[in-house]
Design an enzyme around this catalytic site. Structure first.
Site, PDB file in Angstrom:
ATOM      1  N   SER A  61       0.841  -1.192   0.000  1.00 34.03           N
ATOM      2  CA  SER A  61       0.000   0.000   0.000  1.00 34.03           C
ATOM      3  C   SER A  61       0.876   1.243   0.000  1.00 34.03           C
ATOM      4  CB  SER A  61      -0.894   0.004   1.240  1.00 34.03           C
ATOM      5  OG  SER A  61      -1.593   1.226   1.370  1.00 34.03           O
ATOM      6  N   TYR A  78      -2.239  -0.741  10.285  1.00 33.21           N
ATOM      7  CA  TYR A  78      -2.281  -0.995   8.847  1.00 33.21           C
ATOM      8  C   TYR A  78      -0.953  -0.623   8.185  1.00 33.21           C
ATOM      9  CZ  TYR A  78      -4.141  -1.061   4.068  1.00 33.21           C
ATOM     10  OH  TYR A  78      -4.359  -1.339   2.740  1.00 33.21           O
TER      11      TYR A  78
END
Length: 312
Positions: free
Chosen positions: A176, A189
């Site tokens: 990501s 995350y």
């Protein structure tokens, strides 16, 4: 003296090869050099929806054999029907809870017995909690790391040996942009995606050092993608950083895999965020605030569907 001469010669060689490989890459940008994946066995985790489904569909159109993993059996079956209708040579679905190492190994053994050795492994499944660190339950933190990071260890442990034996294969990780830049309410995350990035990059170097150049690796770093996983996420600068269309992202990912890219950053220019390492502290915070890293998740509503949704 000999050490100094050798060091100078190695540096000159490095500079020459650096320039040569850079020019080679630039020239190849204008030619469509793509690997053939018809008949190849491709495993996609988090295939029930989102990016995982789109990646599976794009490989189906190329005539691949698809193996779909997800904890969401209903969504996985829907993807399987779509994949069948889009030209997949064959499709197999498996329920797998990626939080559980033993289950991953057990399902991987079934795959090897029932389908064969996986040739392209796409670790795509992910979870996003979107909570401030102080409000994040330990169980949520553990689940994020289990699904987004540790599962990659276990799937690669299961399928990499066969790739090493024939010096052929492709490992893909959906990381990501959050691996390149932190964000408010993404402590778990960002940590998990940074770890996934570092894991596959290190494994790529390990394969190269071992002379296994036939094993390719691709790390994907997308910005927020319009899937169920990011329901309620807003972007402060929609013209600069829009929420990405999932079909577009699926195509870009598969195109990058076919071109055997080492990194796929979507959109590409956001990769410039790594230049923050050279900026003054106040400028870094100013940039983060301008890009919305302080408030993108203010209206985040959490995951809609129970299970491991496709990434971002």
């Amino acid at each position: 003296m000999m050490f100094l001469i050798r060091s100078i010669l190695e540096t000159i060689e490095f500079i020459i090869l650096f320039i040569y490989y850079s020019l080679e890459a630039f020239i190849l940008m204008f030619f469509s050099v793509r690997k053939k994946v018809a008949g190849k066995i491709v495993l996609v985790t988090g295939a029930a929806n989102g990016i995982g489904r789109e990646v599976a569909l794009n490989f189906a159109r190329l005539g691949s054999i698809l193996i779909l993993w997800d904890i969401d059996e209903e969504g996985n079956k829907e993807t399987a029907e779509l994949v069948k209708n889009n030209g997949a040579l064959a499709v197999y679905t498996y329920k797998c809870d990626l939080r559980k190492k033993d289950e991953i190994y057990a399902v991987a053994d079934k795959v090897k017995k029932e389908v064969g050795d996986v040739e392209i492994l796409i670790n795509n499944a992910g979870v996003l909690k979107g909570k401030a660190f102080i409000d994040l339950p330990d169980s949520d933190m553990a689940e994020t790391l289990e699904v987004n990071t540790k599962a990659h260890f276990w799937t690669c442990k299961a399928f990499l040996p066969a790739m090493i034996a024939c010096n052929q294969g492709h490992l893909v990780t959906t990381s990501s942009v959050a691996a390149l830049a932190g964000s408010n309410k993404l402590t778990d995350y960002s940590a998990s995606k940074s770890a996934a990035f570092g894991f596959l990059e290190s494994l790529a170097f390990e394969m190269r050092a071992a002379g296994k150049e036939g094993i390719k690796t691709t790390i994907i770093c997308p910005y927020y993608v319009d899937t169920e996983l990011v329901t309620g996420v807003k972007t402060t600068r929609p013209l600069l950083l829009p929420i990405l269309d999932v079909r577009y992202v699926g195509k870009k990912i598969v195109d990058g895999i076919l071109k055997e890219k080492l990194y796929i950053v979507i959109p590409p220019y956001i990769g410039l965020i790594v230049l923050k390492l050279f900026l003054p502290k106040k400028v870094v915070f100013l940039l983060a605030e301008y890009l919305g890293l302080f408030d993108n998740l203010d209206h985040f509503r959490g995951e809609v569907r129970r299970g491991h949704n496709a990434e971002d």
